[in-house]
Design an enzyme around this catalytic site. Structure first.
Site, PDB file in Angstrom:
ATOM      1  N   SER A 245       0.750  -0.905  -0.355  1.00 55.94           N
ATOM      2  CA  SER A 245       0.017   0.015  -0.054  1.00 55.94           C
ATOM      3  C   SER A 245       0.587   1.212  -0.168  1.00 55.94           C
ATOM      4  O   SER A 245       1.890   1.420   0.573  1.00 55.94           O
ATOM      5  CB  SER A 245      -1.117   0.100   0.793  1.00 55.94           C
TER       6      SER A 245
ATOM      7  N   TYR B  26      -2.958  -0.393  10.413  1.00 59.48           N
ATOM      8  CA  TYR B  26      -2.412  -0.272   9.167  1.00 59.48           C
ATOM      9  C   TYR B  26      -1.423  -0.039   8.741  1.00 59.48           C
ATOM     10  O   TYR B  26      -1.243  -1.040   8.280  1.00 59.48           O
ATOM     11  CB  TYR B  26      -4.144   0.302   8.486  1.00 59.48           C
TER      12      TYR B  26
HETATM   13  P1  NAD Z   1     -11.644  -5.049  -1.025  1.00 58.82           P
HETATM   14  O1  NAD Z   1     -12.625  -5.138   0.345  1.00 58.82           O
HETATM   15  O2  NAD Z   1     -12.168  -5.163  -1.782  1.00 58.82           O
HETATM   16  O3  NAD Z   1     -10.983  -6.741  -1.346  1.00 58.82           O
HETATM   17  C1  NAD Z   1     -11.164  -7.051  -0.139  1.00 58.82           C
HETATM   18  C2  NAD Z   1     -11.308  -8.955  -0.410  1.00 58.82           C
HETATM   19  O4  NAD Z   1     -10.800  -9.327   0.431  1.00 58.82           O
HETATM   20  C3  NAD Z   1     -12.777  -9.251  -0.136  1.00 58.82           C
HETATM   21  O5  NAD Z   1     -13.876  -9.809  -1.066  1.00 58.82           O
HETATM   22  C4  NAD Z   1     -12.664  -9.531   1.085  1.00 58.82           C
HETATM   23  O6  NAD Z   1     -14.244 -10.848   1.262  1.00 58.82           O
HETATM   24  C5  NAD Z   1     -11.603 -10.427   1.533  1.00 58.82           C
HETATM   25  N1  NAD Z   1     -11.112 -10.887   2.263  1.00 58.82           N
HETATM   26  C6  NAD Z   1     -11.048 -10.778   3.891  1.00 58.82           C
HETATM   27  N2  NAD Z   1     -10.799 -10.841   4.782  1.00 58.82           N
HETATM   28  C7  NAD Z   1     -10.486 -11.984   4.568  1.00 58.82           C
HETATM   29  C8  NAD Z   1     -10.307 -13.083   5.157  1.00 58.82           C
HETATM   30  N3  NAD Z   1     -10.026 -13.156   6.501  1.00 58.82           N
HETATM   31  N4  NAD Z   1      -9.934 -14.430   4.823  1.00 58.82           N
HETATM   32  C9  NAD Z   1     -10.423 -14.518   3.272  1.00 58.82           C
HETATM   33  N5  NAD Z   1     -10.638 -13.214   2.614  1.00 58.82           N
HETATM   34  C10 NAD Z   1     -11.085 -11.374   2.854  1.00 58.82           C
HETATM   35  O7  NAD Z   1     -10.385  -4.288  -1.058  1.00 58.82           O
HETATM   36  P2  NAD Z   1      -9.935  -4.156  -1.811  1.00 58.82           P
HETATM   37  O8  NAD Z   1      -9.491  -2.125  -1.621  1.00 58.82           O
HETATM   38  O9  NAD Z   1      -9.773  -4.675  -3.228  1.00 58.82           O
HETATM   39  O10 NAD Z   1      -8.153  -4.260  -1.227  1.00 58.82           O
HETATM   40  C11 NAD Z   1      -7.103  -4.791  -1.715  1.00 58.82           C
HETATM   41  C12 NAD Z   1      -5.834  -4.678  -0.988  1.00 58.82           C
HETATM   42  O11 NAD Z   1      -5.409  -3.447  -1.639  1.00 58.82           O
HETATM   43  C13 NAD Z   1      -5.690  -5.374  -0.027  1.00 58.82           C
HETATM   44  O12 NAD Z   1      -5.109  -5.647   1.044  1.00 58.82           O
HETATM   45  C14 NAD Z   1      -5.781  -3.809   0.900  1.00 58.82           C
HETATM   46  O13 NAD Z   1      -5.041  -3.237   2.128  1.00 58.82           O
HETATM   47  C15 NAD Z   1      -4.933  -3.157  -0.038  1.00 58.82           C
HETATM   48  N6  NAD Z   1      -5.066  -1.465  -0.826  1.00 58.82           N
HETATM   49  C16 NAD Z   1      -6.298  -0.883  -0.650  1.00 58.82           C
HETATM   50  C17 NAD Z   1      -6.352   0.296  -1.123  1.00 58.82           C
HETATM   51  C18 NAD Z   1      -7.447   1.064  -1.054  1.00 58.82           C
HETATM   52  O14 NAD Z   1      -7.526   2.152  -1.465  1.00 58.82           O
HETATM   53  N7  NAD Z   1      -9.112   0.631  -1.138  1.00 58.82           N
HETATM   54  C19 NAD Z   1      -5.258   1.176  -1.282  1.00 58.82           C
HETATM   55  C20 NAD Z   1      -3.862   0.483  -0.803  1.00 58.82           C
HETATM   56  C21 NAD Z   1      -3.770  -0.696  -0.751  1.00 58.82           C
END
Ligand code: NAD
Length: 261
Positions: free
Chosen positions: A142, A155
């Site tokens: 991230s 986080y």
């Molecule tokens: P999202 O919630 O849309 O997708 C994440 C998925 O992970 C979901 O489908 C959820 O059901 C699954 N999940 C969560 N906990 C779980 C568990 N314990 N076991 C199995 N599955 C689980 O979120 P996203 O934004 O696509 O996040 C993906 C990655 O990107 C994460 O690591 C997040 O930290 C990182 N990230 C996100 C952002 C942002 O702006 N959203 C920015 C930087 C990094």
């Protein structure tokens, strides 16, 4: 077709960035196992993409679930080339000052268990198959892996830990398996969940004014969709292009650290 005949396992592949990676990998010729805790989300992706994907419902915090995900992937597709560790949760930039003691202890354990232990257990489960295929691991880091202000203390600590984990794994698994990361910024199309212990169960990431926030924060002056981040994961999965890369984390965040003073 950059990933023809390749097989990948994507944790958190049911939504947001993970789903965009799954869609892109399939478009590039790969077959993909999606490991997510939401059956409903998996069903949606399988309905969209058909028999080039399978879904495994489970929790990344559980060793048995990680092992089952790898076993199901290999049973369905015969091998594993790429693990994408991606499932994560956010703390909505909750300040330490305003967090009660009990909530802090519970939130810390929950977030580290998903964001860090989940990656370590997935790596452990996938390693034997990746040794066989001389494959690779890619982890979602991230902007919070490098800079403050992308989350709260917990986080940001988890995402910094991911960078250390990537480096140590790259060191330990070489020369057999390469390990890299992608560090995205704010993601349009994300449903990133909060932490129950912090009262964030009903928070909806999709309702954040992300475009406005990113326009102010980023030198590139706009937010990026999950689809726009997925190409970096193709690069790290395509063995023709990335052979020298291990232990690297790609800043892929709209230039968040490039504002200057
Ligand atoms: P999202 O919630 O849309 O997708 C994440 C998925 O992970 C979901 O489908 C959820 O059901 C699954 N999940 C969560 N906990 C779980 C568990 N314990 N076991 C199995 N599955 C689980 O979120 P996203 O934004 O696509 O996040 C993906 C990655 O990107 C994460 O690591 C997040 O930290 C990182 N990230 C996100 C952002 C942002 O702006 N959203 C920015 C930087 C990094």
């Amino acid at each position: 077709m950059k990933l023809q005949d390749q097989v990948a396992l994507v944790t958190g592949g049911g939504s947001g960035l993970g789903r965009a990676i799954v869609e892109r990998y399939v478009g590039e010729g790969a077959r993909v196992a999606i490991f997510d805790r939401s059956q409903e989300r998996i069903d949606e992706v399988v309905k969209e993409l058909g028999d080039r994907v399978i879904g495994i419902v489970g929790d990344v915090r559980e060793m048995d679930d990680n092992r089952r995900a790898v076993a199901e992937c290999v049973r369905a597709f015969g091998k594993l080339d790429t693990l994408v560790g991606n499932a994560g949760v956010w703390d909505w930039s909750k300040s330490l000052v305003s967090t009660e003691d009990d909530a802090l202890v519970a939130a810390f354990d929950e977030m580290f268990a998903i964001n860090v232990k989940g990656y370590v257990l997935a790596a452990k489960a996938a390693l034997p198959e990746l040794y066989k295929s001389r494959g690779q691991m890619i982890f979602t880091a991230s902007n919070a892996s490098f800079y403050p202000g992308g989350g709260g203390v917990i986080y940001t600590a988890t995402k910094h830990a991911v960078v250390g984990m990537i480096k140590q794994m790259a060191h330990e698994f070489a020369p057999h398996v390469r390990v890299n990361g992608v560090a995205p910024g704010g993601i349009v199309g994300s449903n990133l969940a909060g932490i129950g212990a912090l009262g964030q169960a009903g928070h909806k990431f999709s309702e954040l004014p992300l475009n406005d926030l990113m326009k102010q924060m980023l030198p590139l002056e706009r937010a990026f969709h999950a689809r726009e981040y997925a190409g970096a994961y193709v690069f790290f999965a395509d063995r023709r292009d990335n052979q020298p890369a291990t232990g690297s984390v790609l800043n892929f965040d709209g230039g968040i650290g490039m504002r200057g003073f």
